[in-house]
Design an enzyme around this catalytic site. Structure first.
Site, mmCIF file in Angstrom:
data_model
loop_
_atom_site.group_PDB
_atom_site.id
_atom_site.type_symbol
_atom_site.label_atom_id
_atom_site.label_comp_id
_atom_site.label_asym_id
_atom_site.label_seq_id
_atom_site.Cartn_x
_atom_site.Cartn_y
_atom_site.Cartn_z
ATOM 1 N N ASP A 43 -27.854 -37.123 39.555
ATOM 2 C CA ASP A 43 -28.348 -38.537 39.109
ATOM 3 C C ASP A 43 -29.528 -39.348 40.202
ATOM 4 O OD1 ASP A 43 -27.834 -38.996 41.525
ATOM 5 O OD2 ASP A 43 -26.139 -40.684 40.810
ATOM 6 N N LYS A 111 -19.894 -34.005 39.258
ATOM 7 C CA LYS A 111 -19.983 -34.599 40.441
ATOM 8 C C LYS A 111 -19.907 -36.410 40.792
ATOM 9 C CE LYS A 111 -23.586 -34.010 43.701
ATOM 10 N NZ LYS A 111 -24.377 -35.865 43.627
ATOM 11 N N GLU A 178 -23.224 -35.375 52.851
ATOM 12 C CA GLU A 178 -25.359 -35.420 52.419
ATOM 13 C C GLU A 178 -25.443 -36.086 53.912
ATOM 14 O OE1 GLU A 178 -26.535 -37.267 49.199
ATOM 15 O OE2 GLU A 178 -28.705 -37.668 50.299
#
Ligand code: KIV
Length: 259
Positions: A43, A111, A178
């Protein structure tokens, strides 16, 4: 249900590093497919392609359309699609939207961002035979304002490790980590039995992912974790300039380009 390609990815833990990149179109996916294990329709396309301030503005239809385009060009890699913000707030909503994405895009997995907070939703999807990839650490869909690395304080570190373990126990096939410190990434990778895929999370992950547009230098995004392997902006600029000059000087189109 985990397909054979996904089962093979799980077996890659502590072995050959897993190569993941993003793609939003057939054109790019066609180039990446041969070299990637996983292609993610992330996204991140909201900011990279649409100039949006946050991934929160990305819609389900946007993700489906780009994933359909990517699917047409790949035969080797696993296709993972991000579920956008506010499309998985409860079991029913998550399942309906997940089914829609899978039916229309024929992707291999989805995800979702988050750990403990959404663990029951993830468990539900997995029970319904949907393959899920986790995403912990910095969660762009939950961020407001500046993006800073996660796990500064002990309590936050513990929460991220707990999230990773919960996701692993729930049955996700891999976890994106992340923006966390090297020591934390190492700890997480050693705490779970499934592959970890890092972005800004050190070499102690079982694979790495980057946004392709960042890696090739198409975007101006330069956080520390991005390495620009080329400067496509420069190549586009000089090509456009040459085109402009040739049009002005009546050199293009030449005899070769006409009928
Ligand atoms: O949206 C995205 O592209 C992502 C990757 C950067 C991990 O989630």
């Amino acid at each position: 249900m985990k397909n054979d390609k996904i089962k093979k990815i799980i077996k890659r833990k502590y072995k050959k590093p897993i190569i993941c990149l993003t793609a939003y179109s057939s054109t790019v996916a066609q180039i990446l497919d041969k070299y990637c294990d996983i292609i993610l329709v992330g996204d991140s396309l909201g900011s990279v392609l649409y100039g949006m301030k946050s991934t929160r503005e990305v819609t389900l239809d946007m993700m489906i359309n780009h994933a359909k385009s990517v699917k047409k060009a790949i035969s080797n890699s696993i296709l993972v699609v991000d579920m956008p913000y506010k499309t998985y707030r409860n079991n029913k909503e998550a399942y309906q939207n997940a089914k829609k994405i899978i039916k229309l895009t024929k992707c291999d997995a989805l995800k979702l961002e988050g750990g403990k907070k959404i663990i029951n939703i993830i468990k539900y999807l997995i029970k319904k035979k949907i393959s899920v990839m986790g995403h912990i650490g910095l969660l762009p869909q939950s961020e407001r304002g500046t993006f800073r690395f996660k796990g500064r304080r002990e309590i936050e570190k513990k929460k991220i490790i707990d999230d990773a373990r919960l996701l692993c126990d729930a049955g996700v096939f891999a976890i994106v980590i992340e923006c966390v410190q090297e020591s934390l990434a190492k700890k997480i990778s050693n705490s779970v039995l499934i592959p970890t895929i890092g972005i800004g999370a050190s070499k102690y992950c079982d694979g790495q992912i980057l946004v392709t547009d960042d890696l090739v230098g198409l975007t101006n995004f330069t956080p520390r974790f991005v390495k620009k392997y080329s400067n496509i902006r420069k190549i586009i600029r000089s090509s456009v300039l040459k085109f402009k000059q040739e049009v002005i000087n009546k050199k293009f189109p030449s005899k070769k380009n006409i009928y």
